[in-house]
Design a protein around this motif. Structure first.
Motif, PDB file in Angstrom:
ATOM      1  N   VAL A  93      39.904   4.955  17.044  1.00 46.65           N
ATOM      2  CA  VAL A  93      38.560   4.437  17.255  1.00 46.65           C
ATOM      3  C   VAL A  93      37.586   5.291  16.457  1.00 46.65           C
ATOM      4  O   VAL A  93      37.538   6.530  16.627  1.00 46.65           O
ATOM      5  N   ILE A  94      36.776   4.621  15.600  1.00 41.48           N
ATOM      6  CA  ILE A  94      35.773   5.308  14.778  1.00 41.48           C
ATOM      7  C   ILE A  94      34.482   5.355  15.568  1.00 41.48           C
ATOM      8  O   ILE A  94      34.041   4.351  16.123  1.00 41.48           O
ATOM      9  N   LYS A  95      33.819   6.515  15.581  1.00 46.79           N
ATOM     10  CA  LYS A  95      32.603   6.716  16.359  1.00 46.79           C
ATOM     11  C   LYS A  95      31.511   7.346  15.505  1.00 46.79           C
ATOM     12  O   LYS A  95      31.778   7.910  14.438  1.00 46.79           O
ATOM     13  N   ILE A  96      30.234   7.209  16.005  1.00 40.99           N
ATOM     14  CA  ILE A  96      29.092   7.863  15.369  1.00 40.99           C
ATOM     15  C   ILE A  96      29.203   9.357  15.630  1.00 40.99           C
ATOM     16  O   ILE A  96      29.404   9.801  16.780  1.00 40.99           O
ATOM     17  N   ALA A  97      29.031  10.134  14.559  1.00 39.97           N
ATOM     18  CA  ALA A  97      29.124  11.592  14.697  1.00 39.97           C
ATOM     19  C   ALA A  97      27.830  12.307  14.363  1.00 39.97           C
ATOM     20  O   ALA A  97      27.718  13.516  14.600  1.00 39.97           O
TER      21      ALA A  97
END
Length: 778
Positions: A209-213
């Motif tokens: 899962v790609i998330k805002i960093a």
């Protein structure tokens, strides 16, 4: 690489004990590249012994390493007695050495293509080749190695996320697949990581899962990001295989920016003759947002006489358009100052404090002087003139002024498209309108003309023609009345009314009277002769159609105009026959001779019968004439050359059926009727009888005339011209024969003196005979 690796394999050693239960010995050895085995133990060396009561063979699974590419076939297992292999791959992929019992893999195997093979083995007698046991089934499994890298099969990948999102917000999920065996070792155990896209994004190593960093990612600064994701097998350890995928992440817009005017003050110059609703200028408040978040509305919130202007939004360009609501006048006000505002249509409470973003600016409008057209004192004029007004009389005046400061002189013209008859003229300097032709109110009551002042200014002038009493009254309807013969004295014959073309205000009150020379009319009189209508009465009841069918009563009608006018109108009175209730039945003299009691319906029926009889007679005559027309009709209008061929040849003298000429040859023949066979007669007539010509004294001309008349009236005769030969010469002549062959006397006895009495035509004959007679005498 695989050929250099030492791999543990499980070998099956089968020993056959005669006349006893079969024992299965399982040993574990290390395989070498040449296929040799070691560490095989017998049953007395502490290994577990499996046995069964029934004689037979017990098989275990065998394993073979995939992708093995050594120079020699790889040893899969060994049996101690000869077998015959059958099933999947027997003889092609797998082979058995009958002498040693070794089973070898002859080809390179791939687990991803086929993970296991099912075969059957059967024990045979070497001497007789007879089967000793039923066939037994066993499985050879292909052992997996890490020979497949992870793959992302659903690319390319795109994802969107709102700008200014919080850290940790999920963007998307991407997963890879590995074709290796997921239950054997770590060949298919994947671990995810980001190769490119940091520090903006992060990825969960297990769930992908790609998330805002990073906090505060602004679309207006950067809208699109490319994130490279890696998936590595073997749990991410050294030596594992890997695959990559690229994810395009786009930031979507939110309403986080207010509209902003590019200038704080806008200045426009607008001509004073700008039309209402026309644009005087445009302003633009820029918004870094896009779409609905960038939509703004404009309004005028302050300014002097702000109701002169209004501002609207262009939906295409999002500009504010300054429009004119009321006319401008340079002479009265030369400039205006307005305060305008631009506000977002919608707002996001996360970024704005309870109200939309907005911005204000100042607009200064300068009015430019224009060369305005003259302005008439009135938009339209109404002039009244009597119809008997003399030509060249001034009937009115129009006036216009130049609103400009120069106050130029005005010139006036009549638009002749509105005055085609050139009924009026106008003075070009002062605008006075004069009459050019006489007026007639009864012809045209209104005249609408357009007066043009220089510099394209126009005014409508309506000219009404006033009435004078120049038309005498006259009967308003048909001037005919009906009088019953059996009417009573003093009975109203007709009520008449009059009309006057003049205006009602100039005399629509009429006086009726008889002409002076008939004021004491013995038959009729007028009562109630003052007003719009009057009544005509009869004086006696002695009116009869036989005596006089029609009466003419002249009536004088006068109005009360100034001056009064009158006209004489004649009322025609017909004497008619009426029923007992006074209904008119007939007004013609001929109708009086009809028997008493014949009604109008019976009269109409008789008339219809007469007309029907006449139609029948006309049709009969027409059909009869049509039958007598020649068969061959030469069309004079048809100028084409036609060749008509007749193949009918006459029958010659033997053809006697067409018609009988015996009658023409002999008038005394029997008048028998012979029907024609060449045509079919329309009607059958009784054969015509020949006329009795008598015993002698028949005239040939009269005979032919009679025959011709009979042929013309005979419908059975051919309706075309034909050649008929008349061979009859007649019965004799009173003159006698001129031939000397029939006389009994000699030439000397003949006396030719009568030839002198025959006239000049017989002079030559007289000379011949008299000369011959003289010669004989000599």
């Amino acid at each position: 690489m695989l050929g250099d690796m030492w791999t543990s394999i499980l070998l099956v050693w089968i020993t056959c004990v005669p006349n006893a239960s079969t024992a299965l010995f399982v040993g574990h050895s290390n395989g070498s590249r040449d296929g040799s085995t070691a560490g095989l133990h017998g049953p007395g060396e502490g290994q577990r012994i499996l046995s069964r009561a029934k004689r037979g063979w017990v098989w275990n699974q065998m394993f073979v390493l995939e992708e093995f590419s050594g120079p020699d076939p790889i040893l899969v297992g060994r049996v101690s007695i000869p077998y015959i292999l059958a099933g999947e791959g027997a003889g092609t992929i797998f082979a058995i050495n009958e002498r040693t019992g070794d089973i070898h893999a002859m080809k390179r195997l791939d687990r991803e293509e086929k993970a296991e093979y099912t075969l059957t083995a059967q024990v045979i007698n070497r001497d007789t080749n007879e089967p000793l046991e039923p066939p037994s089934e066993f499985i050879i499994k292909v052992q997996d190695i890490n020979d497949n890298a992870p793959e992302f099969t659903h690319g390319p990948y795109h994802a969107t996320v709102p700008e200014m999102s919080q850290v940790g917000r999920s963007v998307t999920k991407v997963t890879a697949t590995d074709a290796d065996d997921p239950v054997y070792g770590n060949s298919a155990k994947l671990v995810y990581s980001i190769l490119e896209g940091q520090p903006y994004f992060s990825i969960d190593p297990n769930t992908a899962v790609i998330k805002i960093a990073l906090h505060g990612m602004d679309r207006e600064m950067r809208e699109e990001y490319l994130v490279v994701i890696q998936a590595k097998d073997m749990g991410g350890h050294m030596g594992g295989l890997s695959g990559t995928a690229t994810v395009t992440v786009t930031l979507t817009d939110v309403n986080d920016n207010p509209p902003k005017f590019s200038k704080s003050i806008y200045e426009f110059s607008i001509p004073e003759d700008l039309g209402l609703g026309k644009a005087g200028g445009r302003v633009k408040a820029n918004d870094r947002d896009i779409g609905e978040n960038a939509r703004s509305t404009y309004s005028i919130i302050d300014g002097d006489e702000k109701d002169i202007f209004k501002i609207t939004t262009d939906p295409e360009t999002q500009e504010g358009i300054l429009l004119l609501k009321k006319p401008l006048d340079f002479e009265s006000k030369k400039s205006y100052t307005l305060k305008i505002e631009a506000a977002n249509v919608g707002f996001d409470p996360q970024f704005s404090s309870g109200s939309p973003f907005r911005d204000t600016a100042t607009v200064r409008v300068t009015v430019e002087d224009s060369d305005e057209p003259p302005v008439f004192s009135l938009a339209s004029y109404l002039l009244q003139v009597h119809e008997n007004t003399d030509v060249n009389t001034i009937i009115g005046q129009v006036s216009a002024q130049d609103p400009d400061a120069a106050a130029s002189p005005i010139r006036y013209f009549i638009d002749r498209h509105t005055d085609l008859e050139r009924q009026f003229n106008i003075n070009v300097d002062d605008g006075k309108i004069t009459l050019a032709k006489p007026l007639d109110r009864e012809t045209d009551m209104w005249h609408n003309i357009t007066v043009t002042a220089t510099e394209i200014s126009r005014a409508v002038v309506a000219i009404k023609v006033l009435d004078i009493n120049d038309n005498a009254p006259e009967f308003s309807s048909d001037n005919e009345a009906f009088l019953c013969e059996n009417g009573k004295p003093g009975q109203v014959i007709q009520t008449v009314s009059a009309i006057d073309k003049d205006d009602q205000r100039n005399g629509h009150f009429f006086i009726y009277s008889l002409v002076p020379e008939m004021s004491n009319n013995p038959n009729f009189t007028i009562k109630n002769n003052i007003g719009k209508i009057t009544s005509i009465f009869s004086k006696h009841d002695a009116f009869r159609r036989q005596k006089q069918e029609m009466y003419f009563l002249p009536i004088v009608i006068s109005d009360n105009g100034n001056p009064p006018l009158s006209s004489t109108n004649t009322l025609t009175i017909r004497v008619c026959g009426c029923s007992n209730d006074g209904a008119v039945q007939s007004c013609n003299v001929e109708a009086f001779v009809l028997p008493i009691g014949i009604s109008m319906g019976a009269l109409i029926a008789i008339l219809a019968c007469v007309i029907l009889l006449l139609v029948i007679i006309v049709l009969y005559v027409t059909l009869r004439n049509h039958k007598n027309e020649p068969l061959i009709i030469k069309d004079e209008e048809d100028v084409r050359e036609n060749i008509i061929r007749y193949d009918d040849e006459g029958g010659g003298e033997e053809d006697t059926e067409a018609f009988d000429i015996a009658t023409l040859q002999n008038p005394d023949g029997v008048n028998s009727y012979l029907p024609r066979k060449d045509i079919k007669p329309d009607l059958q007539f009784i054969p015509r009888q020949g006329q009795d010509t008598g015993s002698n004294g028949v005239d040939v001309d009269a005979f032919i005339t009679v025959r011709l008349h009979e042929a013309d009236n005979d419908p059975t005769a051919p309706p075309y011209d034909s050649i008929q030969i008349y061979g009859y010469e007649g019965r004799g002549s009173v003159v006698g024969s001129l031939s000397s062959l029939e006389t009994n006397s000699s030439d000397s006895e003949q006396n030719y003196d009568y030839l002198r009495d025959w006239g000049p035509r017989f002079r030559i004959l007289e000379d011949l005979y008299l000369m011959s007679e003289g010669d004989r005498d000599t």
